[in-house]
Design an enzyme around this catalytic site. Structure first.
Site, PDB file in Angstrom:
ATOM      1  N   GLU A 156      12.611  -4.269   1.662  1.00 14.37           N
ATOM      2  CA  GLU A 156      13.547  -4.189   0.520  1.00 14.37           C
ATOM      3  C   GLU A 156      14.566  -3.082   0.761  1.00 14.37           C
ATOM      4  O   GLU A 156      14.754  -2.200  -0.062  1.00 14.37           O
ATOM      5  CB  GLU A 156      12.784  -3.901  -0.783  1.00 14.37           C
ATOM      6  CG  GLU A 156      11.701  -4.902  -1.094  1.00 14.37           C
ATOM      7  CD  GLU A 156      11.005  -4.677  -2.429  1.00 14.37           C
ATOM      8  OE1 GLU A 156      11.536  -3.945  -3.277  1.00 14.37           O
ATOM      9  OE2 GLU A 156       9.919  -5.249  -2.618  1.00 14.37           O
ATOM     10  N   GLU A 159       2.604  -2.526  -4.734  1.00 14.97           N
ATOM     11  CA  GLU A 159       2.612  -1.199  -5.380  1.00 14.97           C
ATOM     12  C   GLU A 159       1.298  -0.817  -6.061  1.00 14.97           C
ATOM     13  O   GLU A 159       1.279  -0.464  -7.243  1.00 14.97           O
ATOM     14  CB  GLU A 159       3.777  -1.125  -6.385  1.00 14.97           C
ATOM     15  CG  GLU A 159       5.126  -1.402  -5.732  1.00 14.97           C
ATOM     16  CD  GLU A 159       6.303  -1.356  -6.705  1.00 14.97           C
ATOM     17  OE1 GLU A 159       6.076  -1.216  -7.917  1.00 14.97           O
ATOM     18  OE2 GLU A 159       7.442  -1.461  -6.232  1.00 14.97           O
TER      19      GLU A 159
HETATM   20  C1  XIL Z   1      13.733  -5.408  -8.725  1.00 14.22           C
HETATM   21  C2  XIL Z   1      14.874  -6.432  -8.830  1.00 14.22           C
HETATM   22  O1  XIL Z   1      15.764  -6.198  -7.773  1.00 14.22           O
HETATM   23  C3  XIL Z   1      15.577  -6.265 -10.156  1.00 14.22           C
HETATM   24  O2  XIL Z   1      16.561  -7.289 -10.327  1.00 14.22           O
HETATM   25  C4  XIL Z   1      14.581  -6.318 -11.305  1.00 14.22           C
HETATM   26  O3  XIL Z   1      15.236  -6.063 -12.515  1.00 14.22           O
HETATM   27  C5  XIL Z   1      13.459  -5.302 -11.104  1.00 14.22           C
HETATM   28  O4  XIL Z   1      12.858  -5.518  -9.837  1.00 14.22           O
HETATM   29  N1  XIL Z   1      10.176  -3.100  -5.903  1.00 14.22           N
HETATM   30  C6  XIL Z   1       9.972  -4.457  -5.817  1.00 14.22           C
HETATM   31  C7  XIL Z   1      11.015  -5.399  -6.278  1.00 14.22           C
HETATM   32  O5  XIL Z   1       8.952  -4.876  -5.253  1.00 14.22           O
HETATM   33  O6  XIL Z   1      10.490  -6.580  -6.811  1.00 14.22           O
HETATM   34  C8  XIL Z   1      11.939  -4.758  -7.280  1.00 14.22           C
HETATM   35  O7  XIL Z   1      13.001  -5.680  -7.556  1.00 14.22           O
HETATM   36  C9  XIL Z   1      12.452  -3.427  -6.776  1.00 14.22           C
HETATM   37  C10 XIL Z   1      11.332  -2.478  -6.509  1.00 14.22           C
END
Ligand code: XIL
Length: 378
Positions: free
Chosen positions: A268, A163
């Site tokens: 994701e 990011e």
């Molecule tokens: C999220 C997790 O799923 C949560 O449990 C945590 O509280 C916050 O992070 N982008 C990413 C992930 O790259 O690491 C994030 O994961 C969601 C957004």
């Protein structure tokens, strides 16, 4: 044959059928997602700590049956791995890697350099002021070298930088950027490559279908390639909601990232059904909205018409992934069951959302069979 004997045979057969039905769980009867997509791309899931440590047994069974790639949802982020400078906590990450090895799975390390879920000490000195550029580079080097070095030859790919590019294609003004400048990105990739020359190195971000971010990511990657910095893949996070992202723009991004000579991964994926509380849909984890009852409409179950639209969107995106399977190496779901999805609490705490392929009782939703059919047809 005598009448009495006949009855005995039928009774015996009946008992056998009942016993067989009782022995096989519904889970085992389902063809595995990973098998349906064999030869196309890996099917991945993010694992939470309850799964990594075996407490969520139903979740673990689903992962073993349906998935052949795993990503750590949280435990490899810097705030957990190095909560204090020089004090590393590897217990959970070690269990994650052992789980992957015991089950012959592809493993992704997530994530080395990210502005979020990084400990405050990383950027500040004892007085709480920003550290110098040199100190931050040294901290990056030490973190990456220690973490990637520990799992050398065991983790197949790392989300090196997460990011870093905004919707308009400019660099996010994170502490890494404001203290080091854009050079922190090539440095991170170099440090990771030095620590494990054989592991794959990825750039990962959300909203990767947006034109501005696409252009920004493409030019950032080109600048790495011009300097011969190793980068192997692009992760498109895939946090979606009903009706977004625009599938045509998403396709353009798959093509654009692939044209850089890199593998593309959906890293994701989840599709929420609940309204997003702002018109500016992102996956910026620092966002937090106050709970509003009207933003949580499906606490008694998901109405059929909504479930249908949701299912169609999963199918449409998987059709797109299949169309481009020569470019895509992995599709990872951000979790296993709706019961433990982060989307129940982000960007608003305490809602009931339905983003994943397995319901709150860990049962496959009808979409699982649809996706399996689709994968097997191609
Ligand atoms: C999220 C997790 O799923 C949560 O449990 C945590 O509280 C916050 O992070 N982008 C990413 C992930 O790259 O690491 C994030 O994961 C969601 C957004």
């Amino acid at each position: 044959m005598k009448k009495g004997n006949n009855k005995t045979v039928w009774t015996f057969l009946f008992i056998c059928v009942v016993m067989l039905a009782g022995c096989s769980t519904p889970e085992k009867e389902t063809v595995a997602l990973k098998d349906a997509y064999q030869g196309k791309f890996l099917m991945g899931a993010a694992l939470n700590v309850d799964q990594i440590e075996g407490r969520d047994r139903a979740g673990v069974e689903i992962v073993k049956h349906h998935f052949n790639s795993i990503t750590a949802e949280n435990c490899m982020k810097s705030m957990y791995l190095q909560p204090k400078e020089g004090e590393f906590f590897f217990e959970e990450a070690d269990r994650f890697v052992e789980f992957g090895e015991a089950n012959g799975m592809h493993m992704v390390g997530h994530t080395l350099i990210w502005h979020s879920q990084a400990p405050d000490w990383f950027f500040t000195d004892e007085e709480g002021n920003d550290v110098s550029r040199d100190v931050l580079i040294e901290r990056m080097r030490n973190h990456i070298t220690t973490v990637v070095g520990r799992y050398k030859g065991r983790i197949h790919g790392w989300d090196v930088v997460n990011e870093a590019i905004l919707e308009d294609g400019t660099y996010r003004n994170s502490k890494f950027y404001s203290i080091i400048g854009e050079e922190y990105i090539p440095l991170a990739f170099e440090f990771a490559h030095e620590a494990d020359p054989d592991t794959e190195l990825y750039y990962n971000d959300y909203g990767m279908g947006l034109e501005g971010r696409r252009n920004g990511v493409v030019s950032m990657v080109k600048s790495l390639q011009e300097k011969n910095i190793p980068i192997h893949g692009i992760g498109m996070q895939g946090h979606m909601g009903l009706g977004y992202p625009d599938i045509n723009e998403y396709e353009k991004s798959i093509q654009a990232y692939s044209e850089l000579g890199l593998t593309v991964m959906i890293t994701e994926m989840d599709i929420i059904v609940l309204p997003f509380p702002s018109s500016d849909v992102t996956a910026e984890v620092s966002l937090s909205y106050e709970y509003q009852q009207e933003m949580n409409p499906y606490t008694d179950g998901l109405p059929e018409p909504v479930a249908t639209v949701w299912e169609e969107q999963y199918v449409d995106f998987f059709k797109l992934f299949l169309k481009h399977h020569d470019k895509i190496s992995r599709v990872t779901l951000w979790g296993v069951s709706d019961a433990t999805s982060w989307r129940n609490d982000w960007p608003m705490q305490g809602r009931m959302d339905y983003p994943l392929l397995f319901d709150r009782d860990y049962q496959p939703k009808p979409v699982v069979n649809e996706l399996i059919k689709l994968g097997k047809e191609q």
